[in-house]
Motif scaffolding. Structure first.
Motif, short mmCIF file in Angstrom:
data_model
loop_
_atom_site.label_atom_id
_atom_site.label_comp_id
_atom_site.label_asym_id
_atom_site.label_seq_id
_atom_site.Cartn_x
_atom_site.Cartn_y
_atom_site.Cartn_z
N PRO A 168 -39.63 50.33 2.32
CA PRO A 168 -40.50 51.46 2.03
C PRO A 168 -39.79 52.51 1.16
CG PRO A 168 -39.73 51.58 4.30
CD PRO A 168 -39.24 50.28 3.73
N GLU A 169 -38.46 52.50 1.18
CA GLU A 169 -37.64 53.40 0.36
C GLU A 169 -36.49 52.59 -0.23
OE1 GLU A 169 -36.68 57.39 1.99
OE2 GLU A 169 -37.49 56.57 3.85
N GLN A 170 -35.85 53.14 -1.26
CA GLN A 170 -34.66 52.50 -1.82
C GLN A 170 -33.58 52.59 -0.75
OE1 GLN A 170 -31.67 54.32 -2.92
NE2 GLN A 170 -30.70 52.46 -3.60
N GLU A 171 -32.92 51.46 -0.46
CA GLU A 171 -31.86 51.43 0.56
C GLU A 171 -30.55 50.98 -0.05
OE1 GLU A 171 -30.63 48.53 4.13
OE2 GLU A 171 -32.59 49.48 4.46
N THR A 197 -28.15 53.72 4.17
CA THR A 197 -28.76 55.02 3.93
C THR A 197 -29.89 54.82 2.92
OG1 THR A 197 -28.31 57.35 3.46
CG2 THR A 197 -27.24 55.73 2.03
N PHE A 198 -30.72 55.83 2.78
CA PHE A 198 -31.85 55.73 1.86
C PHE A 198 -31.67 56.64 0.66
CE2 PHE A 198 -33.58 54.68 6.08
CZ PHE A 198 -33.99 53.41 5.81
N ASN A 199 -32.19 56.18 -0.48
CA ASN A 199 -32.24 56.95 -1.72
C ASN A 199 -30.86 57.41 -2.20
OD1 ASN A 199 -35.12 56.73 -1.81
ND2 ASN A 199 -35.16 58.22 -0.15
N ASP A 229 -19.35 56.51 6.76
CA ASP A 229 -19.16 56.86 8.17
C ASP A 229 -20.27 57.78 8.69
OD1 ASP A 229 -17.99 58.70 6.32
OD2 ASP A 229 -16.90 59.67 7.96
N LYS A 230 -21.08 58.33 7.78
CA LYS A 230 -22.21 59.18 8.17
C LYS A 230 -23.55 58.43 8.08
CE LYS A 230 -19.86 63.40 6.74
NZ LYS A 230 -18.57 62.79 6.48
N TRP A 231 -23.52 57.18 7.60
CA TRP A 231 -24.73 56.38 7.46
C TRP A 231 -25.09 55.72 8.81
CZ3 TRP A 231 -23.85 53.18 2.31
CH2 TRP A 231 -23.66 54.07 1.25
N SER A 232 -26.31 55.28 8.93
CA SER A 232 -26.75 54.56 10.13
C SER A 232 -26.16 53.16 10.14
CB SER A 232 -28.28 54.46 10.16
OG SER A 232 -28.85 55.75 10.17
N MET A 268 -19.38 44.19 0.54
CA MET A 268 -20.30 44.37 -0.58
C MET A 268 -21.13 45.62 -0.36
SD MET A 268 -21.80 40.59 -1.39
CE MET A 268 -20.82 39.39 -2.26
N LEU A 269 -21.31 46.39 -1.43
CA LEU A 269 -22.24 47.51 -1.45
C LEU A 269 -23.49 46.98 -2.12
CD1 LEU A 269 -22.40 50.58 -0.77
CD2 LEU A 269 -21.93 50.97 -3.19
N VAL A 270 -24.64 47.12 -1.46
CA VAL A 270 -25.88 46.51 -1.93
C VAL A 270 -26.97 47.56 -2.00
CG1 VAL A 270 -27.53 44.66 -1.52
CG2 VAL A 270 -25.20 44.41 -0.70
N SER A 271 -27.78 47.51 -3.05
CA SER A 271 -28.92 48.41 -3.19
C SER A 271 -30.20 47.59 -3.32
CB SER A 271 -28.74 49.30 -4.42
OG SER A 271 -29.84 50.16 -4.56
N PHE A 272 -31.17 47.91 -2.46
CA PHE A 272 -32.48 47.25 -2.47
C PHE A 272 -33.52 48.24 -2.99
CE2 PHE A 272 -29.99 45.55 1.06
CZ PHE A 272 -30.01 44.19 0.79
N PRO A 273 -34.32 47.88 -3.97
CA PRO A 273 -35.28 48.82 -4.55
C PRO A 273 -36.47 49.12 -3.64
CG PRO A 273 -35.56 46.67 -5.54
CD PRO A 273 -34.36 46.58 -4.65
#
Length: 92
Positions: free
Chosen positions: A37-40, A87-89, A20-23, A64-69
């Motif tokens: 440009p950053e881990q998302e 969010t990043f990192n 709820d605090k993420w963009s 789904m929770l997804v992480s992009f390197p």
């Protein structure tokens, strides 16, 4: 290079992570190239997307929770409009 990480997750669980605090980001059906440009890390509220990076193909949908390197170059094929919190990192 790191890979895309996908974890199925209910909205209630994602809220505990503070989404709820993420963009928020939304996109209609389209295809485009992207580089991180950053881990998302993102939680997908709705949508249907195919992300292709080299020989890796990830099918991303709602709940789904997804992480992009960091540094990943890919192509997004948004098949059904997507709405996500990101969010990043943030490590998952």
């Amino acid at each position: 290079m790191s890979r895309i990480i996908i974890k199925p997750m209910l909205l209630e669980e994602a809220i505990k992570l503070g989404i709820d605090k993420w963009s928020i980001w939304e996109c209609e059906s389209s295809t485009f190239d992207w580089e991180y440009p950053e881990q998302e890390t993102a939680f997908v509220f709705e949508g249907d997307v195919i992300v292709t990076s080299g020989d890796e193909v990830a099918h991303i949908k709602e709940n789904m929770l997804v992480s992009f390197p960091k540094g990943m170059k890919c192509t997004w094929e948004v098949r059904k409009a997507i709405r996500k919190a990101y969010t990043f990192n943030y490590e998952i």
